[in-house]
Design an enzyme around this catalytic site. Structure first.
Site, PDB file in Angstrom:
ATOM      1  N   GLU A  76     -50.536  12.552  28.369  1.00 25.81           N
ATOM      2  CA  GLU A  76     -51.269  11.524  29.126  1.00 25.81           C
ATOM      3  C   GLU A  76     -50.327  10.552  29.842  1.00 25.81           C
ATOM      4  OE1 GLU A  76     -50.471  11.208  26.024  1.00 25.81           O
ATOM      5  OE2 GLU A  76     -49.619   9.192  26.061  1.00 25.81           O
ATOM      6  N   ASP A 122     -53.066  15.233  25.610  1.00 26.85           N
ATOM      7  CA  ASP A 122     -51.981  14.511  24.930  1.00 26.85           C
ATOM      8  C   ASP A 122     -50.753  14.343  25.840  1.00 26.85           C
ATOM      9  OD1 ASP A 122     -50.739  13.143  22.933  1.00 26.85           O
ATOM     10  OD2 ASP A 122     -50.244  14.908  21.727  1.00 26.85           O
ATOM     11  N   ARG A 139     -47.635  10.953  31.580  1.00 27.64           N
ATOM     12  CA  ARG A 139     -47.279  11.350  32.950  1.00 27.64           C
ATOM     13  C   ARG A 139     -48.456  11.147  33.904  1.00 27.64           C
ATOM     14  NH1 ARG A 139     -45.693  17.261  31.015  1.00 27.64           N
ATOM     15  NH2 ARG A 139     -45.343  16.048  29.117  1.00 27.64           N
ATOM     16  N   LYS A 162     -54.001  14.509  18.195  1.00 27.75           N
ATOM     17  CA  LYS A 162     -52.778  14.653  17.405  1.00 27.75           C
ATOM     18  C   LYS A 162     -53.122  14.838  15.937  1.00 27.75           C
ATOM     19  CE  LYS A 162     -49.601  11.773  20.139  1.00 27.75           C
ATOM     20  NZ  LYS A 162     -48.659  12.813  20.568  1.00 27.75           N
TER      21      LYS A 162
HETATM   22  N1  BES Z   1     -46.436   9.613  23.346  1.00 26.31           N
HETATM   23  C1  BES Z   1     -46.162  10.992  23.214  1.00 26.31           C
HETATM   24  C2  BES Z   1     -44.677  11.301  23.071  1.00 26.31           C
HETATM   25  C3  BES Z   1     -43.997  10.807  21.817  1.00 26.31           C
HETATM   26  C4  BES Z   1     -43.909  11.608  20.707  1.00 26.31           C
HETATM   27  C5  BES Z   1     -43.405   9.565  21.791  1.00 26.31           C
HETATM   28  C6  BES Z   1     -43.278  11.149  19.561  1.00 26.31           C
HETATM   29  C7  BES Z   1     -42.746   9.107  20.669  1.00 26.31           C
HETATM   30  C8  BES Z   1     -42.687   9.886  19.543  1.00 26.31           C
HETATM   31  C9  BES Z   1     -46.681  11.736  24.429  1.00 26.31           C
HETATM   32  O1  BES Z   1     -47.813  11.214  25.023  1.00 26.31           O
HETATM   33  C10 BES Z   1     -47.058  13.103  23.971  1.00 26.31           C
HETATM   34  O2  BES Z   1     -47.965  13.220  23.206  1.00 26.31           O
HETATM   35  N2  BES Z   1     -46.343  14.105  24.461  1.00 26.31           N
HETATM   36  C11 BES Z   1     -46.603  15.449  24.108  1.00 26.31           C
HETATM   37  C12 BES Z   1     -46.582  16.269  25.376  1.00 26.31           C
HETATM   38  C13 BES Z   1     -47.067  17.680  25.214  1.00 26.31           C
HETATM   39  C14 BES Z   1     -48.543  17.701  24.913  1.00 26.31           C
HETATM   40  C15 BES Z   1     -46.751  18.427  26.471  1.00 26.31           C
HETATM   41  C16 BES Z   1     -45.504  15.907  23.150  1.00 26.31           C
HETATM   42  O3  BES Z   1     -44.346  15.526  23.338  1.00 26.31           O
HETATM   43  O4  BES Z   1     -45.822  16.607  22.209  1.00 26.31           O
HETATM   44 ZN    ZN Z   2     -48.120   9.227  24.773  1.00 28.14          ZN
HETATM   45 MN    MN Z   3     -49.600  11.924  24.130  1.00 30.36          MN
END
Ligand code: BES
Ligand code: ZN
Ligand code: MN
Length: 499
Positions: A350, A348, A352, A278
């Protein structure tokens, strides 16, 4: 903070602040107060153009007309716009105003109209929750000075007519348990991620079992056991971290239960994104990624106090998502416990991957009547619904409706979203059964839910994506910046079956 119900005439309540709520344009509603005081109040209201509009305030020193030191009139807007969400918000806002004056003892006059529109028990429960939650602060890492200056409200009196006391007591008890366990979740989320490791969450669970005098049972599975069970999707995510993963299994089984539900919480103790790292900006708040797990722990913290007649199992696949020489790589293929293979294209996505195994475990080992999962799963859900609303997906209308109603009862917004099966094609993999990110850009919260559905089978299931409401980026009426404890009260309400 101690709550007490008082049938006493409000003018006799000896408190630092007495709060009275006032509808817009209905000043007459205040008439239960002594005449001399009322006359003074009317003059003042006119002078300050107090009309009872939402969050409008009027502070008065009653000079002997009332036993209270200060009187606080708080506008609650139009009667026809009043609902349970407003009740939570307005009580919380009024408390945040009052707190600045650091009172030790306050009293709130519970408005009769609220109890005409909603049951007494429900109103008192909501008021207690709103007062407790709006007063929350996480200051344990602040300096001595700030700690000393923080004087929380000690006593809250709720002024209510005598015939309503018995119902009120029940609401008060529930309100205290619901809000205290929400605070329990907030504390866990707010704690730095170096502290709330997977082992720490496991210890919290063990402690809950201990305090419940074994009404709650806890089993912690470590890496070898997790591997033996075939949870390789979960282990894939855990592989980059130096902190060992833990699979936390909590259970509560009362005599005579007719139904068994499994609650699953996403437990990523920190989400760096892994090798699909990230940006610094997006990583800032990623200690929140165990908010689902915190909610499940909070439910079990409360469950023995509430004694619902329903069997509840809680599952948390806890690990950290880190980049390293041992980390999961885009292109890797993982086999989940139910035998399905997953092509990992972005490390990222992760959550799921860990949930795939927790859900598989639930189905294969627990054979529950229902599965409910809470996960800070996608940024896409926040794009769709913003900061305050959780997205809900499910395969069973009855369960969906019950969770909706439970959320509404406790003032938490959950919104039903489509499990649109045509989008399944977007997560088809050329090389495995599914892939962990979708083709294309839009609808990411839906494809994440569809991914989870691959592991659910026919079991009635609801998935709550709490990425938005899990964490407050700024102070709100019911929360201060940080962990919100979202979902705890909705789940407790659902478990208690007050629908
Ligand atoms: N933990 C994050 C989702 C998240 C983002 C929670 C902001 C709270 C605030 C999750 O693991 C994630 O990184 N999701 C990605 C998925 C993508 C790579 C398909 C996302 O939402 O960008
Ligand atoms: Zn996450
Ligand atoms: Mn993530």
């Amino acid at each position: 903070m101690k709550f007490l119900l008082k049938p006493t005439n409000p003018e006799k309540l000896e408190v630092d602040v007495l709060i009275k709520y006032c509808w817009e344009g209905e000043f007459s509603n205040v008439a239960s107060l002594p005449k001399a005081f009322l006359d003074e109040l009317k003059t003042l209201a006119e002078k300050e153009e107090f009309k009872g509009k939402e969050s409008q305030t009027l502070f008065v020193y009653p000079k002997g007309d009332l036993a209270a030191y200060k009187f606080f009139l708080f506008g609650i807007g139009k009667k026809e716009e009043f609902d349970i969400y407003k009740l939570y918000k307005l009580i919380a806002t009024s408390i945040k105003r009052v707190i600045d004056t650091k009172p030790a003892k306050i009293a709130l006059i519970v408005d009769d109209y609220w109890m005409k529109k909603y049951p007494v028990e429900r109103v008192i429960q909501s008021v207690v929750e709103a007062v407790n939650l709006s007063s929350y602060k996480f200051i344990k890492y602040k300096g001595e000075e700030e700690q000393k200056n923080n004087r929380p409200i000690e006593e809250v009196l709720l002024s209510l007519s005598a015939p309503k006391l018995t119902l009120g007591e029940e609401g008060m008890r529930k309100g205290e348990i619901f809000s205290n366990s929400t605070v329990f979740a907030r504390d866990l989320i707010n704690e730095p991620p170096e502290i709330t490791s997977p082992s720490y969450l496991a210890d919290v669970a063990l402690n809950i079992a201990k305090e419940s005098k074994n009404t709650v049972k806890v089993k912690i599975m470590d890496k070898d056991e997790i591997a033996k069970l075939g949870m390789n999707s979960f282990l894939g995510v855990a592989s980059g971290s130096d902190k060992p993963p833990k699979f936390i299994h909590l259970s509560y089984k009362p005599a005579g239960s007719s139904k068994k539900i499994v609650l699953i919480g996403k437990g990523i103790t920190f989400d760096t994104g892994g090798l699909s790292l990230k940006s610094a900006e997006h990583m800032e708040t990623m200690k929140l990624d165990m908010a689902g797990a915190a909610a499940i722990l909070a439910v079990f913290h409360a469950i023995t106090l509430l004694n619902p007649i329903i069997e509840v199992v809680g599952l948390i696949a806890a690990c950290e998502n880190m980049p390293s020489g041992k980390a999961l790589k885009p292109g890797d293929i993982l086999k989940a416990m139910n035998g399905k293979t997953i092509e990992v294209l972005n490390t990222d996505a992760e959550g799921r991957l860990t949930l795939a195994d927790a859900i598989s475990y639930a189905n294969l080992k627990e054979k529950p009547d229902e599965i409910i999962d809470l996960a800070t799963l996608t940024g896409a859900c926040m794009v769709a619904l913003g900061d305050d609303i959780a997205g809900m997906w499910g395969n069973n209308t009855k369960l969906i409706d019950s969770i909706s109603k439970s959320g509404e009862n406790v003032g938490e917004w959950v919104w039903n979203m489509p499990l649109f099966s045509d989008y399944k094609s977007l997560i088809k993999s050329h090389i495995a059964d599914v892939k962990n990110i979708q083709t294309g850009r839009y609808g990411g919260a839906i494809t994440a839910a569809l991914f989870l559905a691959e592991f659910v089978g026919d079991t009635p299931w609801v998935h709550l994506d709490i990425a938005g409401p899990a964490f407050a980026e700024r102070d709100t009426p019911l929360s201060s910046i940080g962990g919100v404890g979202f979902g705890v009260r909705t789940l407790l309400e659902y478990i208690l079956g007050n629908l």
